[in-house]
Design an enzyme around this catalytic site. Structure first.
Site, PDB file in Angstrom:
ATOM      1  CE  LYS A 160       0.357  -9.231  16.377  1.00  0.00           C
ATOM      2  NZ  LYS A 160       0.092  -9.305  14.912  1.00  0.00           N
ATOM      3  CD  GLU A 193      -0.145 -15.991  12.488  1.00  0.00           C
ATOM      4  OE1 GLU A 193      -0.145 -14.748  12.455  1.00  0.00           O
ATOM      5  OE2 GLU A 193      -1.164 -16.645  12.784  1.00  0.00           O
ATOM      6  CB  SER A 203       1.888  -2.205  18.090  1.00  0.00           C
ATOM      7  OG  SER A 203       3.281  -2.384  17.898  1.00  0.00           O
TER       8      SER A 203
END
Length: 720
Positions: free
Chosen positions: A404, A426, A693
């Site tokens: 991210k 969000e 991830s």
């Protein structure tokens, strides 16, 4: 039907008064009360009724209208039932025009042309669609024209001159002017900028009436707005009064309120709110206007006007560096108030990616981010699978513990270039929230993160990390209390604070340009993988695998290989308790084409276009939509998608932990399981790369909670 609306505004003008327009959601507070409410409106002096089509995710509406939508849906109200309510109101004697107002997705599922035809058949007069992009508006407007129905466009304070020209050209009965930025809701006062806004609209509207809504709640507002508009719209305040009344008193309460507002009670009020009329003198009005095109029923120039409007849309597409759509998917299905902010963001993004200095600055933070991330083989996991050799792209080793950070850093650099002072985000699993809070702290920007209350509970560690970094975390109690609801609230907050705030969307979702922005910054994953693997092996991998929620890590991994047809692309979705049950989040595997959060893509929805509740053991995959580029790759067959259930994800979690000493995020664990299944079908000389991830620290507590139920299904017992 359009004629009836025109006649209504003309009659009001001839009588020296404003047209009074009111809103209520169909089926609120009960389906049985709707006809009585409409009768009460007419008896109270209302000229035009807006009847709301209930929708599960009304991103342009405030709490009052949101709640009325939720209750209507809990009452089982469908689009077909809403049309039946109009029919029953006509049978009961309601004569004034009824305009159906709502969001696109339920209409898309019903069938646009059929919806227009059926609405005409039951006695409706027109439509207001909150989240139409221009190209869709033109198509829908054509259906309306052929049936003699009216399409009423919405105009907001941020609407640009070019869009004003376009929207005024489409209008055939009246234009709905949104008085302020943000969502619907009654206010105690009105904006003093309203006269200038109305003057801008009249410049292009010519003789087409304008009706003003958003924030109008009392008699003084009605009089003040009436000085500068042809009609006044009240919604949230009336919905509140209906909700506060006893069910048997609702029709009379509706009539009484409407009578008081429009002054037909015998208690005529001559007071108005100070500030609105006084500022009229400062607004430049245009008494005579020559619109570029006006489409009217039976007008032989209508086709010419439509061609003109199509030309404007095509010209907009030509100026774009990045297309707004991926095949049929993508687009900008948002309330009017967001269009020009999205244009500002698109321009800022294009300027940034074309500026070598931007990329130099972006790469200068690689040491901070932990890039490039490692790529290495996992021999024991490969041996367990018994087929292809498995590799990991270690995005879990990035700063903040996931991929991210790639997108969060890129977007905050753009926000700074645009002069924004605050960022909002969000988050589901909390990893994007942590990444956003991290970059906000680094660059000294205020940060607010919206997170579903259920995700706050199961990701308490990440909530603490965000707050530790100085961010405010807002728990969203609405709806399913997960990522979908966090996106809804973040979009609403952004619409209210556009001038100072940038919304850092973390998934490859949302209106254009967000899917392209997220893919651009996350594509570093696939680019590095491609370069690193080739350097080690002098060839490309045979397959790359990633988990799929909204799609940020998967599109980031897949994009670099999209044109390499020898490389299989496999996305693994959250199968929850099984795609044959309602409790899953496998959007591509089990969904259908719809519109959610500003983008047309695959979504999980029911037959009426209402967005379905989702479930996954992993908070980051618990979302009912997916990025539009992934939807295109699904349709073309360029990528394949499977679903891993909760127990299977836990199996992937356990295997990587115990065979390689790497604790993965539950999201990534889905990809681990999918890669193992794929490896079993391949030979030992072939290679698979998994995008790992995120790391699993955040999920240890969730796994512990899940094991008593899920552990026995995979033979895993960690009880002491």
């Amino acid at each position: 039907m359009t004629d009836k609306l025109r006649e209504t505004f003309a009659k009001s003008k001839a009588e020296g008064r404003n047209a009074f327009v009111t809103f209520v959601t169909a089926g609120y507070p009960t389906p049985e009360s709707t006809v009585g409410i409409l009768q009460g409106m007419e008896a109270g002096g209302v000229d035009v009724i807006e009847l709301g089509l209930p929708f599960s995710d009304p991103i342009g509406d405030g709490p009052t209208i949101q709640n009325s939508n939720t209750i209507a849906l809990e009452n089982g109200v469908t689009t077909a039932q809403t049309l039946h309510m109009v029919q029953e109101a006509r049978k009961a004697g309601v004569q004034i025009p009824i305009v159906l107002m709502g969001y696109y997705n339920p209409i898309l599922m019903y069938g646009e042309e059929k919806f227009v035809q059926d609405a005409k058949a039951v006695g409706a007069n027109g439509f207001i669609i909150v989240d139409f992009p221009p190209e869709e508006a033109l198509k829908f407007r054509k259906y309306c024209s052929s049936e003699g129905m009216s399409y009423i466009p919405l105009v907001a304070p941020a609407t640009s001159e070019s869009r004003l020209k376009l929207l005024a050209s489409i209008a055939d009965s009246f234009i709905y002017v949104v008085s302020r930025m943000g969502t619907t809701g009654a206010l105690g006062s009105l904006s003093s900028d309203l006269p200038a806004l109305c003057a801008r609209v009249r410049k292009y509207a010519g003789e087409t009436p304008i009706a003003v809504g958003f924030g109008v709640s009392k008699r003084e507002h009605f009089l003040s707005v009436g000085e500068i508009a042809d009609g006044v719209v009240i919604g949230s305040k009336l919905v509140t009064i209906i909700g506060d009344s006893k069910l048997e008193d609702v029709p009379e309460a509706t009539k009484r309120f409407c009578s008081e507002i429009c002054g037909r009670t015998g208690l005529e009020s001559n007071t108005r709110e100070v500030g609105i009329v006084e500022s009229i003198a400062k607004a430049t009005t245009t008494k005579v206007a020559t619109p570029s095109a006006v489409i009217t029923e039976g007008d032989p120039k209508a086709e010419l006007a439509t061609s003109f409007l199509n030309g404007l849309v095509l010209e907009e597409e030509k100026t774009r560096q990045f297309p707004a759509r991926f095949g049929q998917y993508g687009g900008q299905y948002v309330p009017e108030s967001l269009f020009d902010c999205l244009a500002e963001l698109e321009k800022g993004f294009e300027d940034a990616v074309n500026d070598p200095a931007f990329w130099e600055e972006f790469r200068s933070y690689y040491p901070f981010m932990g890039r490039p991330s490692n790529l290495h083989a996992v021999p024991r996991l490969s041996e367990y699978a018994g087929g292809a050799k498995i590799w990991l792209k270690r995005e879990d080793l990035n700063h903040t513990g996931s991929h991210k950070i790639n997108n969060a850093l890129g977007q905050i650099l753009i926000a700074r270039r645009l002069g924004k002072k605050e960022v909002i985000a969000e988050t589901g699993a909390g990893q994007h929230g942590v990444a956003t809070a991290t970059v906000a702290a680094k660059f000294g920007m205020k940060c607010t993160v919206y997170m579903g209350a259920e995700d706050v509970r199961r990701q308490a560690l990440n909530v603490f990390r965000m707050k530790l970094l100085g961010a405010q975390v807002v728990a969203v109690e609405a709806g399913t209390r997960t990522l979908r609801d966090a996106v809804n609230e973040a979009l609403r907050a952004w619409a209210t604070n556009l001038s100072t705030t940038h919304f850092i969307i973390g998934s490859a979702i949302g209106p254009h340009p967000y899917p392209t922005i997220v893919r651009t910054f996350q594509s570093v994953i696939g680019k590095e993988t491609k370069e690193q693997f080739y350097e080690m092996n002098k060839k490309l991998p045979d397959a790359v695998v990633a988990c799929v929620g909204g799609g940020s890590n998967s599109v980031g991994m897949f994009y670099a290989f999209a044109e390499e047809m020898s490389v299989q692309l496999l996305g693994v979705e959250a199968g929850g308790e099984g795609v044959d049950t309602p409790r899953h989040s496998a959007t591509i595997t089990g969904g259908s084409v719809g519109v959610l959060h500003g983008v047309k893509t695959y979504v999980l929805q029911n037959e009426d276009g209402q967005i379905s509740d989702t479930h996954s053991v992993s908070a980051g995959l618990d979302y009912p939509g997916v990025g539009p580029e992934l939807s295109l790759w699904k349709d073309t067959g360029r990528a394949q998608f499977i679903a891993a259930t909760d127990p299977q994800a836990l199996e992937g979690f356990r295997l990587l932990s115990q065979l390689e000493g790497i604790i993965p995020a539950l999201e990534s664990s889905h990809a681990v399981y999918g890669a193992i299944q794929l490896a079993k079908t391949m030979s030992p000389d072939q290679n698979i790369v998994i995008c790992l991830s995120g790391r699993g620290d955040k999920d240890v507590e969730s796994v512990a909670e899940s094991l008593p139920k899920l552990g026995p299904q995979i033979g895993w017992d960690l009880r002491f």
